[in-house]
Design an enzyme around this catalytic site. Sequence first.
Site, PDB file in Angstrom:
ATOM      1  N   LYS A  57       0.654   4.484   6.894  1.00  0.00           N
ATOM      2  CA  LYS A  57       0.189   5.328   5.787  1.00  0.00           C
ATOM      3  C   LYS A  57       0.866   6.693   5.920  1.00  0.00           C
ATOM      4  O   LYS A  57       1.588   6.969   6.865  1.00  0.00           O
ATOM      5  CB  LYS A  57      -1.334   5.518   5.821  1.00  0.00           C
ATOM      6  CG  LYS A  57      -2.162   4.237   5.886  1.00  0.00           C
ATOM      7  CD  LYS A  57      -2.121   3.441   4.613  1.00  0.00           C
ATOM      8  CE  LYS A  57      -2.958   2.166   4.748  1.00  0.00           C
ATOM      9  NZ  LYS A  57      -2.740   1.239   3.616  1.00  0.00           N
ATOM     10  N   SER A  82       0.805  -1.224   0.000  1.00  0.00           N
ATOM     11  CA  SER A  82       0.000   0.000   0.000  1.00  0.00           C
ATOM     12  C   SER A  82       0.838   1.274   0.000  1.00  0.00           C
ATOM     13  O   SER A  82       0.331   2.345  -0.302  1.00  0.00           O
ATOM     14  CB  SER A  82      -0.948   0.013   1.204  1.00  0.00           C
ATOM     15  OG  SER A  82      -0.228   0.184   2.412  1.00  0.00           O
TER      16      SER A  82
END
Length: 280
Positions: free
Chosen positions: A103, A48
Amino acid sequence: MKKQNTTPNGKNGKTQSREWFEALVIAALVAAILRMFVIESYRIPTGSMEKTLLAGDFLFVNKFVYGAKVPFTDISLPKVHDVRRGDIIVFKFPRDRSLNYIKRCIALPGDNLEIRNQQVYINGKGMQLPPHAQFIGTKMPAGVPEFQIFPSMSDYNKDNYGPIHIPRSGDVITLTSATLPLYRDLIAYEGHTVSLVGDQVFLDGQAANRYTVSRNYYFAMGDNRDNSLDSRYWGFLPENDIVGQAMMVYWSWDPDLPLLFDPVEKIASIRWNRIGLAVH
């Protein structure tokens, strides 16, 4: 008279064993304290964050920079600085806090965020794409809702999202049947029950049309924009769930190769050029 066994330094075996045991206990305690409050290791499990971070990277995470949390309490130690836009952060996944996610922080408490044709805007200003960010999927047109997008029943998608306000402590939000999908999880996280009967919102069993937010929240996205389960899909990130800031890659290799069954190939997959890489 029975002779006592001694070591070359004059200490008997029992005394030396006890000193070794005490040293090991102290070392274990120091390591636990460092892991709890200062620095912790984290492994990248998915793609990701590619190409910024790769699956199989092992990171050091700085826990004291944002104020490390005291376990089993809501107490935080003094912080060096607040989370900043663009920081790569490790946090507890809001839908399963036994999992850690990583993230990039895109928006801060009080920010207004919008994504138009893949371009992120914060408070009306276009945000520069991170250096190694990428898009690998098909661009979605505005007005076409995406499955599992946050909030539910909106017409948002990964490439056209918002505008949305990131809640901060002290914000007074309006509660209606239309806004409840946006704030339901936030209100529950802050310790209240909320429900909808007809068009009326009930807060802790009482009819309510306003709510004052008590905590700060953030919005996080992966650099691999089309392959990231991030705030676009699960919502606002509570400040208390942030673990720390990614600091440095200390090891990296192919995570798909089994060490036990193919050790030569596994060792050959070590990414020497990534070891010691600063994360930003």
